[in-house]
Design an enzyme around this catalytic site. Structure first.
Site, PDB file in Angstrom:
ATOM      1  N   GLU A 168      22.397  39.102  44.531  1.00  0.00           N
ATOM      2  CA  GLU A 168      23.762  38.601  44.676  1.00  0.00           C
ATOM      3  C   GLU A 168      24.422  39.223  45.912  1.00  0.00           C
ATOM      4  OE1 GLU A 168      26.090  39.304  41.189  1.00  0.00           O
ATOM      5  OE2 GLU A 168      27.815  38.183  41.941  1.00  0.00           O
ATOM      6  N   GLY A 208      34.178  38.923  38.178  1.00  0.00           N
ATOM      7  CA  GLY A 208      34.871  39.374  36.991  1.00  0.00           C
ATOM      8  C   GLY A 208      34.170  40.556  36.340  1.00  0.00           C
ATOM      9  N   ALA A 209      32.837  40.592  36.449  1.00  0.00           N
ATOM     10  CA  ALA A 209      32.090  41.616  35.724  1.00  0.00           C
ATOM     11  C   ALA A 209      31.382  42.627  36.624  1.00  0.00           C
ATOM     12  CB  ALA A 209      31.068  40.963  34.791  1.00  0.00           C
ATOM     13  N   SER A 210      31.086  42.261  37.880  1.00  0.00           N
ATOM     14  CA  SER A 210      30.386  43.226  38.738  1.00  0.00           C
ATOM     15  C   SER A 210      30.963  43.177  40.141  1.00  0.00           C
ATOM     16  CB  SER A 210      28.888  42.913  38.784  1.00  0.00           C
ATOM     17  OG  SER A 210      28.658  41.696  39.439  1.00  0.00           O
ATOM     18  N   THR A 211      30.618  44.180  40.927  1.00  0.00           N
ATOM     19  CA  THR A 211      31.072  44.212  42.317  1.00  0.00           C
ATOM     20  C   THR A 211      29.907  44.676  43.181  1.00  0.00           C
ATOM     21  OG1 THR A 211      32.889  44.889  43.758  1.00  0.00           O
ATOM     22  CG2 THR A 211      32.008  46.575  42.314  1.00  0.00           C
ATOM     23  N   GLN A 212      29.813  44.130  44.401  1.00  0.00           N
ATOM     24  CA  GLN A 212      28.673  44.416  45.265  1.00  0.00           C
ATOM     25  C   GLN A 212      29.123  44.935  46.629  1.00  0.00           C
ATOM     26  OE1 GLN A 212      27.784  42.369  42.132  1.00  0.00           O
ATOM     27  NE2 GLN A 212      28.523  40.982  43.684  1.00  0.00           N
TER      28      GLN A 212
END
Ligand SMILES: *[C@@H]1O[C@H](CO)[C@@H](O)[C@H](O)[C@H]1NC(C)=O
Ligand SMILES: *[C@@H]1O[C@H](CO)[C@@H](O)[C@H](O)[C@H]1NC(C)=O
Ligand SMILES: *[C@@H]1O[C@H](CO)[C@@H](O)[C@H](O)[C@H]1NC(C)=O
Ligand SMILES: *[C@@H]1O[C@H](CO)[C@@H](O)[C@H](O)[C@H]1NC(C)=O
Length: 495
Positions: A168, A208-212
């Protein structure tokens, strides 16, 4: 009687003018038909199945230029009504049905004759990642339902899959650098050139649930788990990327609230990140159903809690800091938080999705200095709820949460990733670049359709450019011949 010398020269010049004028005309016509006769347009469809909602993107590009960079543009973005597909555990078939509206919009846009050859993909991110950790059979059921629904469409559906967090990040990085033309460019002479590696931009994505976080560091990447090698146009890029599960906006908000509930067991929770004067109720059951909330649930989950805002940014930042494990990185320069290895940030960054939405709401996307951003967010947090509500236009279900997300983003970027007052201006908060939404979906389609070449093309199209050059040359020749003829007519005395 023979022609005089003057007449001979005059005829020669006029002949040359006519010939090169005609050539110019032909060249212009050739180029015009190239431009005016529309090349075949190809299309591709990607569903982004996120944790809070699903979006559909239709991309288009000229068929004869598909190996060039930067030619793919966005033709449609559609928000699927309802929650993310991971919410349909009790009725998986509905997850498929929910995609119907956007799919119909896409099919209406693409000419019928091309439906069969249009590739379509669905990629699911952290919402489904969490669900498959929690109950993999439920996740499988949802993928099966979605696959079944999309297989019935007339386009070339290539499958639904779960994206790894690393992919992602890498695909978002490919998207932004592709759209900005940073991977490879044409020089004016029609040759391809590669912009210096230092011009590649980093990518900061927050769902909403993860960050990269993804970028090319200045030195080697010492932890193989965070390194990915992308071979693009004949060059290997060694890219650092890490995805933090449960650090996306919505899961962060859940964890924040759960932490506050934990430390104030009374039926009233005082929330420092909500504006003073705010009051709402909260269902404990839904809070503790979140897969990112690991604190033990209170015994009586059917209870509703009352949440009251106190509008205290200092206390809010302190509660947000508790969501990070900074201790595990203490004393290490190459560590972000939660023990995750990260080389120092380097170069320009594009921050999109929830980074953008939050800062856009706060009017802070125009490269304000860090001090201004800080002050503005604190001021906003201290604004009474009455005023916040009054100045908001229409429905915004996140209205009460912008203070928390604003302070969270600052904490993540500065204390987590290690941006400083000096490097802050290198972050560009943007939703789009070149008319295309920034996210992982475009990179995903480019990768799966092999539209980014692994090897550098031996020779890039230069025809169009040479036609223009030839056109200009012949136009100049025509002018010179006409001026010559005029000069002869005016200045060469007749015998
Ligand atoms: C794009 O590149 C691939 C692989 O080199 C090639 O097979 C294909 O014909 C190219 N397409 C166009 C339109 O040039
Ligand atoms: C997963 O969900 C299914 C169906 O909803 C349920 O029967 C099963 O017990 C769940 N498994 C786990 C490990 O929770
Ligand atoms: C690109 O696609 C290939 C399969 O064609 C896959 O193995 C690879 O992991 C993909 N790259 C990224 C960054 O997702
Ligand atoms: C952003 O700017 C608009 C227009 O100037 C204003 O109405 C709005 O209140 C501002 N938003 C915030 C959060 O200050």
């Amino acid at each position: 009687m023979g022609l005089t010398r003057r007449e001979q020269v005059l005829r020669a010049l006029l002949g040359a003018a006519a010939a090169s004028g005609l050539t110019t005309l032909i060249l212009i016509l050739v180029e015009a038909t190239n431009v005016l006769l529309p090349a075949d347009i190809k299309f591709g469809i990607v569903f982004d199945a996120g944790s809070s909602h699903t979006s559909l993107f239709v991309y288009q590009w000229p068929a004869d230029k598909e190996n060039d960079t930067g030619v793919v543009s966005q033709a449609l973005a559609c928000q699927v009504k309802g929650p993310g597909i991971s919410s349909y555990t009790s009725d998986p078939a509905q997850a498929g049905e929910s995609l119907k509206g956007c799919l119909e919009e896409a099919l209406a846009l693409i000419p019928k004759a091309q439906h069969q050859e249009t590739p379509m993909f669905l990629g699911a991110t952290a919402g489904m990642r969490l669900l498959s950790q929690k109950n993999s059979s439920q996740a499988r059921d949802i993928f099966a339902a979605v696959t079944q629904f999309l297989s019935q469409s007339p386009v070339d559906f290539r499958g639904a899959e779960l994206l790894a967090g690393q992919d992602e990040g890498a695909l978002g990085w490919i998207t932004i650098n592709y759209v900005l033309g940073m991977l490879v460019q044409y020089s004016f002479s029609g040759e391809w050139i590669r912009p210096p590696e230092g011009m590649l931009v980093g990518a900061l994505d927050m769902g909403g649930a993860s960050t990269q976080i993804t970028f090319v560091p200045g030195g080697p990447i010492l932890d193989g788990n965070t390194q990915t090698t992308l071979r693009l146009y004949g060059l290997d890029h060694s890219v650092y990327t890490h995805s933090y599960l449960c650090f996306g906006r919505d899961q962060m908000l859940n964890r924040l609230l759960a932490g506050l509930v934990q430390s104030s067991p009374a039926p009233l929770v005082r929330h420092p990140c909500y504006h003073s004067g705010y009051q709402g109720t909260l269902s404990l059951a839904s809070l503790y159903a979140s897969p990112c909330v690991h604190t033990t649930a209170p015994l009586n989950l059917t209870r509703n809690l009352t949440v009251e805002g106190t509008g205290n940014p200092r206390a809010c930042v302190s509660a947000i800091r508790d969501l990070f494990d900074f201790l595990s990185c203490e004393g290490r320069a190459d560590c972000a938080f939660n023990g995750v290895y990260q080389p120092p940030v380097r170069g320009q960054f594009y921050a999109f999705s929830n980074f953008y939405y939050t800062l856009h709401f706060l009017n802070l996307t125009s490269r304000q200095p860090l001090a201004t951003v800080n002050t503005s967010v604190w001021e906003f947090c201290q604004r009474p709820w009455k005023l916040v509500e009054a100045s908001s236009t229409g429905q915004d279900r996140w209205l009460r949460d912008y203070c928390a997300s604003g302070l969270y983003i600052l904490t993540l970027l500065l204390e987590g990733y290690g941006f400083t007052e000096d490097t802050w201006p290198n972050i560009e908060f943007r939703k789009q670049a070149g008319g295309t939404d920034i996210g992982w979906t475009l990179g995903y389609m480019l990768n799966l359709t092999n539209m980014i070449l692994a090897e550098a093309p031996a020779q890039w199209r230069a025809e169009s450019y040479s036609i223009w050059v030839a056109g200009v040359v012949f136009m100049v020749l025509t002018l010179v011949a006409i001026l010559g003829a005029a000069a002869v007519q005016l200045f060469w005395p007749q015998d």
